[in-house]
Scaffold this motif. Structure first.
Motif, short mmCIF file in Angstrom:
data_model
loop_
_atom_site.label_atom_id
_atom_site.label_comp_id
_atom_site.label_asym_id
_atom_site.label_seq_id
_atom_site.Cartn_x
_atom_site.Cartn_y
_atom_site.Cartn_z
N ARG A 243 10.43 5.62 -18.95
CA ARG A 243 9.18 4.94 -18.57
C ARG A 243 8.30 5.88 -17.75
O ARG A 243 7.09 5.97 -17.96
N LEU A 244 8.90 6.60 -16.81
CA LEU A 244 8.14 7.55 -16.00
C LEU A 244 7.54 8.64 -16.87
O LEU A 244 6.36 8.99 -16.72
N ARG B 70 12.20 15.57 -6.00
CA ARG B 70 12.00 16.73 -5.11
C ARG B 70 10.50 17.05 -5.01
O ARG B 70 9.97 17.24 -3.91
N ALA B 71 9.82 17.10 -6.14
CA ALA B 71 8.39 17.44 -6.14
C ALA B 71 7.54 16.37 -5.46
O ALA B 71 6.52 16.68 -4.83
N ALA B 72 7.96 15.11 -5.57
CA ALA B 72 7.19 14.01 -4.98
C ALA B 72 7.58 13.73 -3.53
O ALA B 72 6.91 12.95 -2.85
N GLY B 73 8.69 14.33 -3.09
CA GLY B 73 9.16 14.08 -1.73
C GLY B 73 9.73 12.69 -1.55
O GLY B 73 9.54 12.05 -0.52
N THR C 12 0.84 -1.20 0.00
CA THR C 12 0.00 0.00 0.00
C THR C 12 0.87 1.24 0.00
O THR C 12 0.61 2.19 -0.74
N ARG C 13 1.93 1.22 0.83
CA ARG C 13 2.85 2.35 0.86
C ARG C 13 3.55 2.51 -0.49
O ARG C 13 3.73 3.61 -0.98
N GLY C 14 3.95 1.37 -1.08
CA GLY C 14 4.61 1.41 -2.38
C GLY C 14 3.70 1.97 -3.47
O GLY C 14 4.13 2.77 -4.30
N SER C 15 2.42 1.59 -3.43
CA SER C 15 1.46 2.11 -4.41
C SER C 15 1.25 3.61 -4.23
O SER C 15 1.15 4.35 -5.21
N ALA C 16 1.21 4.04 -2.98
CA ALA C 16 1.03 5.47 -2.70
C ALA C 16 2.25 6.26 -3.18
O ALA C 16 2.11 7.35 -3.76
N THR C 17 3.44 5.71 -2.96
CA THR C 17 4.67 6.38 -3.41
C THR C 17 4.70 6.46 -4.92
O THR C 17 5.01 7.51 -5.50
N ARG C 18 4.35 5.36 -5.57
CA ARG C 18 4.33 5.33 -7.03
C ARG C 18 3.35 6.37 -7.57
O ARG C 18 3.64 7.10 -8.51
N ILE D 79 12.37 6.39 -7.68
CA ILE D 79 11.81 6.52 -9.03
C ILE D 79 12.29 5.35 -9.89
O ILE D 79 11.51 4.72 -10.59
N THR D 80 13.58 5.06 -9.79
CA THR D 80 14.12 3.92 -10.54
C THR D 80 13.46 2.62 -10.08
O THR D 80 13.12 1.77 -10.90
N HIS D 81 13.27 2.49 -8.79
CA HIS D 81 12.64 1.28 -8.24
C HIS D 81 11.22 1.09 -8.80
O HIS D 81 10.84 -0.01 -9.18
N HIS D 82 10.45 2.17 -8.83
CA HIS D 82 9.04 2.06 -9.23
C HIS D 82 8.82 2.11 -10.74
O HIS D 82 7.84 1.54 -11.23
N PHE D 83 9.71 2.78 -11.48
CA PHE D 83 9.48 2.95 -12.92
C PHE D 83 10.57 2.36 -13.80
O PHE D 83 10.35 2.20 -15.00
#
Length: 196
Positions: A54-55, A36-39, A4-10, A45-49
Motif C-alpha cells: 500500500r505504501l 530510517r529515511a522518515a525518522g 495533526t501529528r499522525g497526518s504529519a508522520t504519514r 508504517i504499518t499503522h499508517h499504511f
C-alpha cells in the motif's frame, strides 16, 4: 493535536518512500529503509499504511503525479492536435515514474485492500487527465471524437500496457504501440485529422 501529528508522520513516511523510489525498485525498497529515511519506527508504517504494498502504491503515485505536471507542460506547447497526441504519448512513455507505477500496481494486485486503493488513485488520475484534456480542447477550439473521459482512460491504459509489455521482456517495446492514436482529439471541428 494527535491527528495533526499522525497526518504529519504519514506525510513524512510517504515523502520518504517517494524519494527512495527515485533510485530503487519497488521490490528492493524495504520498510526499514523507509522508516530510517522518515525518522519513524517500522510499526508506524504499518499503522499508517497497513502494508508495504500500500505504501509503495501511494509513493509511486506521488512520483507519477509529480511527473504528470511535465506532461501537461509539454502538451500545452503543442500547436496542433496531432502534435498534442504525439508529445503526450512520447512524454508519458519516457517518464521513469511510469515504469515505477506499473511495477507498484503489479506488485499489489493480490491484496484486495490495495486494489481498492489503486482503483481510487487511478480514478484521480483519470479525472485529472480528463480535466486537462477538456481545458486544452476548449482553449484551442479542438474536439474529441470519443470524449475526453474515454480518451484519458484509453490513453493511460495503453501507456501502462505498453510499459508492462516492455518490462515483461516481450519482443518490441513501448515504441511499437501507437499510444498517440488512443487520443481522439482533432483540431478540425468538422472531421478527424487522421490523414495528418
Amino acid at each position: 493535536m494527535a491527528s495533526t501529528r499522525g497526518s504529519a508522520t504519514r506525510a513524512r513516511i510517504l515523502a520518504a518512500a517517494a524519494d527512495l523510489l527515485g533510485d530503487r525498485s519497488v521490490r528492493t525498497l524495504t520498510v526499514s529503509d523507509v522508516a530510517r529515511a522518515a525518522g519513524v519506527y517500522p510499526n508506524q508504517i504499518t499503522h499508517h499504511f497497513g502494508s508495504k504494498d500500500r505504501l509503495v502504491v501511494d509513493a509511486a503515485f506521488v512520483r507519477f503525479l509529480r511527473d504528470t505536471t511535465r506532461l501537461q507542460a509539454a502538451g500545452r506547447r503543442a500547436t496542433s492536435a496531432v502534435g498534442l497526441r504525439t508529445v503526450l504519448a512520447r512524454t508519458a512513455l519516457a517518464m521513469p515514474s511510469t515504469a515505477l507505477l506499473v511495477g507498484a500496481l503489479e506488485s499489489a494486485q493480490h491484496d484486495p485492500r490495495v486494489r481498492e486503493r489503486t482503483a481510487t488513485l487511478l480514478a484521480v488520475l483519470f479525472r485529472q487527465s480528463e480535466r486537462y484534456l477538456e481545458r486544452v480542447t476548449t482553449d484551442r477550439g479542438w474536439r474529441s471524437e470519443h470524449g475526453v473521459g474515454r480518451d484519458a482512460r484509453t490513453f493511460w491504459s495503453a501507456v501502462f500496457g505498453a510499459v508492462l509489455f516492455a518490462t515483461a521482456g516481450a519482443v518490441g517495446g513501448p515504441s511499437d504501440v501507437d499510444v498517440a492514436a488512443t487520443i481522439s482529439i482533432t483540431d478540425r471541428p468538422d472531421r478527424p485529422d487522421a490523414a495528418d
